[in-house]
Write an enzyme that holds these catalytic residues in place. Structure first.
Site, PDB file in Angstrom:
ATOM      1  N   ARG A   1     100.404 -23.711 -22.683  1.00 16.52           N
ATOM      2  CA  ARG A   1     100.091 -22.379 -23.181  1.00 16.52           C
ATOM      3  C   ARG A   1     100.258 -21.378 -22.035  1.00 16.52           C
ATOM      4  O   ARG A   1      99.672 -21.556 -20.965  1.00 16.52           O
ATOM      5  CB  ARG A   1      98.649 -22.334 -23.707  1.00 16.52           C
TER       6      ARG A   1
ATOM      7  N   HIS B   1      97.591 -11.187 -23.149  1.00 19.50           N
ATOM      8  CA  HIS B   1      96.488 -11.684 -22.329  1.00 19.50           C
ATOM      9  C   HIS B   1      96.127 -10.580 -21.319  1.00 19.50           C
ATOM     10  O   HIS B   1      96.215 -10.773 -20.113  1.00 19.50           O
ATOM     11  CB  HIS B   1      96.861 -13.002 -21.650  1.00 19.50           C
TER      12      HIS B   1
ATOM     13  N   GLU C   1      91.084 -13.427 -26.294  1.00 26.15           N
ATOM     14  CA  GLU C   1      89.726 -12.994 -25.945  1.00 26.15           C
ATOM     15  C   GLU C   1      89.528 -11.488 -26.031  1.00 26.15           C
ATOM     16  O   GLU C   1      89.044 -10.859 -25.091  1.00 26.15           O
ATOM     17  CB  GLU C   1      89.341 -13.483 -24.543  1.00 26.15           C
TER      18      GLU C   1
ATOM     19  N   ASN D   1      88.515 -20.550 -26.956  1.00 28.17           N
ATOM     20  CA  ASN D   1      88.314 -20.657 -25.514  1.00 28.17           C
ATOM     21  C   ASN D   1      86.837 -20.943 -25.302  1.00 28.17           C
ATOM     22  O   ASN D   1      85.985 -20.080 -25.546  1.00 28.17           O
ATOM     23  CB  ASN D   1      88.694 -19.350 -24.802  1.00 28.17           C
TER      24      ASN D   1
ATOM     25  N   TYR E   1      83.819 -22.274 -22.798  1.00 27.45           N
ATOM     26  CA  TYR E   1      83.337 -22.600 -21.457  1.00 27.45           C
ATOM     27  C   TYR E   1      81.863 -22.974 -21.441  1.00 27.45           C
ATOM     28  O   TYR E   1      81.450 -23.835 -20.688  1.00 27.45           O
ATOM     29  CB  TYR E   1      83.584 -21.426 -20.492  1.00 27.45           C
TER      30      TYR E   1
ATOM     31  N   GLU F   1      91.484 -22.917 -24.377  1.00 27.56           N
ATOM     32  CA  GLU F   1      91.015 -22.937 -22.987  1.00 27.56           C
ATOM     33  C   GLU F   1      89.715 -23.725 -22.917  1.00 27.56           C
ATOM     34  O   GLU F   1      88.856 -23.578 -23.787  1.00 27.56           O
ATOM     35  CB  GLU F   1      90.710 -21.526 -22.444  1.00 27.56           C
TER      36      GLU F   1
HETATM   37  C1  BGP Z   1      88.858 -16.541 -19.901  1.00 27.45           C
HETATM   38  C2  BGP Z   1      90.226 -15.949 -19.727  1.00 27.45           C
HETATM   39  C3  BGP Z   1      91.061 -16.644 -18.727  1.00 27.45           C
HETATM   40  C4  BGP Z   1      90.323 -17.208 -17.542  1.00 27.45           C
HETATM   41  C5  BGP Z   1      89.030 -17.903 -17.935  1.00 27.45           C
HETATM   42  C6  BGP Z   1      88.127 -18.244 -16.786  1.00 27.45           C
HETATM   43  O1  BGP Z   1      87.971 -15.509 -20.151  1.00 27.45           O
HETATM   44  O2  BGP Z   1      90.944 -15.942 -20.953  1.00 27.45           O
HETATM   45  O3  BGP Z   1      92.105 -15.766 -18.389  1.00 27.45           O
HETATM   46  O4  BGP Z   1      90.194 -16.289 -16.544  1.00 27.45           O
HETATM   47  O5  BGP Z   1      88.282 -17.159 -18.841  1.00 27.45           O
HETATM   48  O6  BGP Z   1      87.343 -17.148 -16.448  1.00 27.45           O
HETATM   49  P1  BGP Z   1      87.116 -16.705 -14.964  1.00 27.45           P
HETATM   50  O7  BGP Z   1      88.474 -16.560 -14.358  1.00 27.45           O
HETATM   51  O8  BGP Z   1      86.388 -15.407 -15.047  1.00 27.45           O
HETATM   52  O9  BGP Z   1      86.309 -17.773 -14.329  1.00 27.45           O
END
Ligand code: BGP
Length: 477
Positions: free
Chosen positions: A80, A124, A170, A299, A301, A378
């Site tokens: 991607r 992006h 995002e 995405n 995290y 992600e």
């Molecule tokens: C998401 C974005 C990415 C990447 C990732 C990690 O928000 O789509 O581009 O940056 O997060 O975040 P960070 O780089 O702030 O740790």
């Protein structure tokens, strides 16, 4: 229809990794590229960690073949990446820049030659600066037409080659930073403008999805959403209500608009009461319903945990961009919700809760509410990495993170979720927008820091781990 045991990954599962143009390419003015809002914003004093910027990034623009060779060696099934709008239209519209298209065509062709499925992100965050200057970017409806022209240019060029497309990456996270926290360009802090810009972005998203159906038959398109599922801090009804508020205001506002073409009821009522609701013109909601996605890009995290927040309480606060653990303050909307620590979860050095079960919950919530296929677009761990003897990087903490999240994907498949693939963030180390080069995500270490460096590529331990995960179809975790 192929058959697979419930705990197996489907044969055609897209084992992938991801990146974004500004974070990897460099070549910021190469071959006719125009400036993006990030090219200017990162040069303003105090905006990014140690003044870092993407002028060179990890120089993927000039090392693309070397990077794809590493992907092929790893056995990656999908990559991607995002296209930089100002490479294609240097001032956002007008004459198309053939050299920009040629770069992405070459990338796509090399990926396909290695049987790596391209997953193309249309946007992006690197908006052409010219459109920001001319009409304020996402705050003006003129962007809908300009964005559509840019997207159709890519559809026409790559329809036969690219099956999987991501519309906006995002929107929720980017515009929250841009119009509430003031931490992404154009660095505004105004909730009315925030909701107005989001409404226009929803319309643009729907328009390009509608156009996609004409130009890319057989393709799949959807937005990538930064989904941080909300948890209540306790079963106290006050916390439960805070959690309901947070889920509506931080997640469903976007997801319902994308997938149902309407806004969630309580949040809309609150905004109308406060004079902060977006202006909805005749035809807007019809357009949203005509441009719903084929799948949702997720995405993921971390999860966020919420508690009660009195009037006069905690407001929105910026995130930790230093990697100094424990420095993130609570953040919220007075009268609605604020974040609280989750005592059951460990956090990264950037205070992000590590919660693989949260990813399973995320996938289940989305699948059951919207009935759409999902793709993890992600997921990964940003950490300090150390280059050890023999040019090795022993990132066992990253392997642990990824392993537990791949397991969560497997459990979500057992739960009946239709999951198309899993793209780890990121393939190589990259520039983190606000966190500089010290917050690393890659399977491939890139030797550089805030000052620069050799840009050598070195395979981390996680590279070899993911290679065997892919080779074993997820059996060897
Ligand atoms: C998401 C974005 C990415 C990447 C990732 C990690 O928000 O789509 O581009 O940056 O997060 O975040 P960070 O780089 O702030 O740790």
């Amino acid at each position: 229809m192929h058959h697979h045991k419930f705990n197996d990954f489907p044969q055609d599962f897209l084992w992938g990794a991801a990146s974004a143009a500004y974070q990897v390419e460099g070549g910021w003015d190469a071959d006719g590229k125009g400036p993006s809002v990030w090219d200017l914003f990162t040069k303003l004093p105090g905006k990014t960690f140690a003044g870092s910027n993407g002028d060179v990034a990890v120089d993927h623009y000039h090392r693309m073949e070397e990077d794809v060779a590493l992907m092929a060696e790893m056995g990656l099934k999908a990559y991607r990446f995002s296209v930089s709008w100002p490479r294609i239209y240097p001032t956002g519209r007008g004459e198309v820049n053939e050299a920009g298209l040629a770069f992405y065509e070459k990338l796509i062709d090399i990926l396909l030659a290695h049987q790596i499925e391209p997953v193309l992100t249309l946007y992006h965050w690197d908006l052409p600066q010219a459109l920001q200057d001319e009409y304020g970017g996402w705050e003006d409806r003129r962007i809908i037409e300009d964005f559509e022209r840019y997207c159709v240019t890519l559809y026409q060029r790559f329809a036969g080659k690219v099956k999987y497309w991501v519309s906006l990456n995002e929107q929720n996270y980017n515009l929250t930073n841009a119009y509430q926290l003031g931490t992404h360009p154009p660095a505004v802090q105004d909730r009315k403008r925030f909701f107005a810009a989001n409404h226009i972005a929803f319309l643009a998203n729907a328009r390009v999805i509608k156009a996609f159906r004409q130009h890319v038959p057989g393709g799949l398109i959807g937005p990538s959403f930064a989904y941080s599922p909300a948890y209540p801090a306790s079963c106290d009804p006050k916390d439960m209500l805070a959690y309901e508020n947070a889920e509506e205001f931080t997640n469903l506002w976007w997801l319902d608009a994308y997938c149902f073409g309407r806004y969630p009821q309580a949040a809309l009522a609150y905004l109308r009461e406060n004079g902060e609701a977006p202006e909805i013109l005749p035809g807007d909601l019809e357009l949203l319903r005509e441009g719903t996605p084929d799948y949702i890009g997720v995405n993921y995290y971390y999860t966020l945990t919420y508690t009660d927040n009195p009037l006069g309480g905690q407001t929105m606060q910026r995130i930790n961009t230093t990697g100094k653990k424990g420095t993130t303050p609570p953040s919220g909307i007075p009268g609605l919700y604020k974040t609280a620590p989750n005592p059951h979860l460990e956090t990264s050095n950037w205070d992000w809760a590590i919660d693989p079960t949260g990813m399973r919950i995320a996938l289940r919530r989305l699948s059951s509410r919207y009935g759409l296929p999902l793709m993890i677009t992600e997921n990964g761990l940003g950490e300090f990495d150390k280059l050890a003897a023999g040019d090795r990087v022993h990132d066992d903490y990253r392997i642990d993170y990824l392993r537990s999240h791949v397991k969560a994907c497997q459990e979500a498949l057992q739960d009946g979720v239709e999951l198309l693939g899993y793209c780890a963030w990121s393939f190589t180390d990259i520039l983190s927008w606000l966190n500089g080069y010290q917050k690393r995500y890659g399977f491939v270490f890139v030797e550089r820091d805030e000052q620069g460096g050799s840009l050598r590529r070195l395979k981390k331990d996680s590279f070899f781990w993911y290679q065997s995960v892919i080779a074993s179809q997820g059996k060897q975790l």
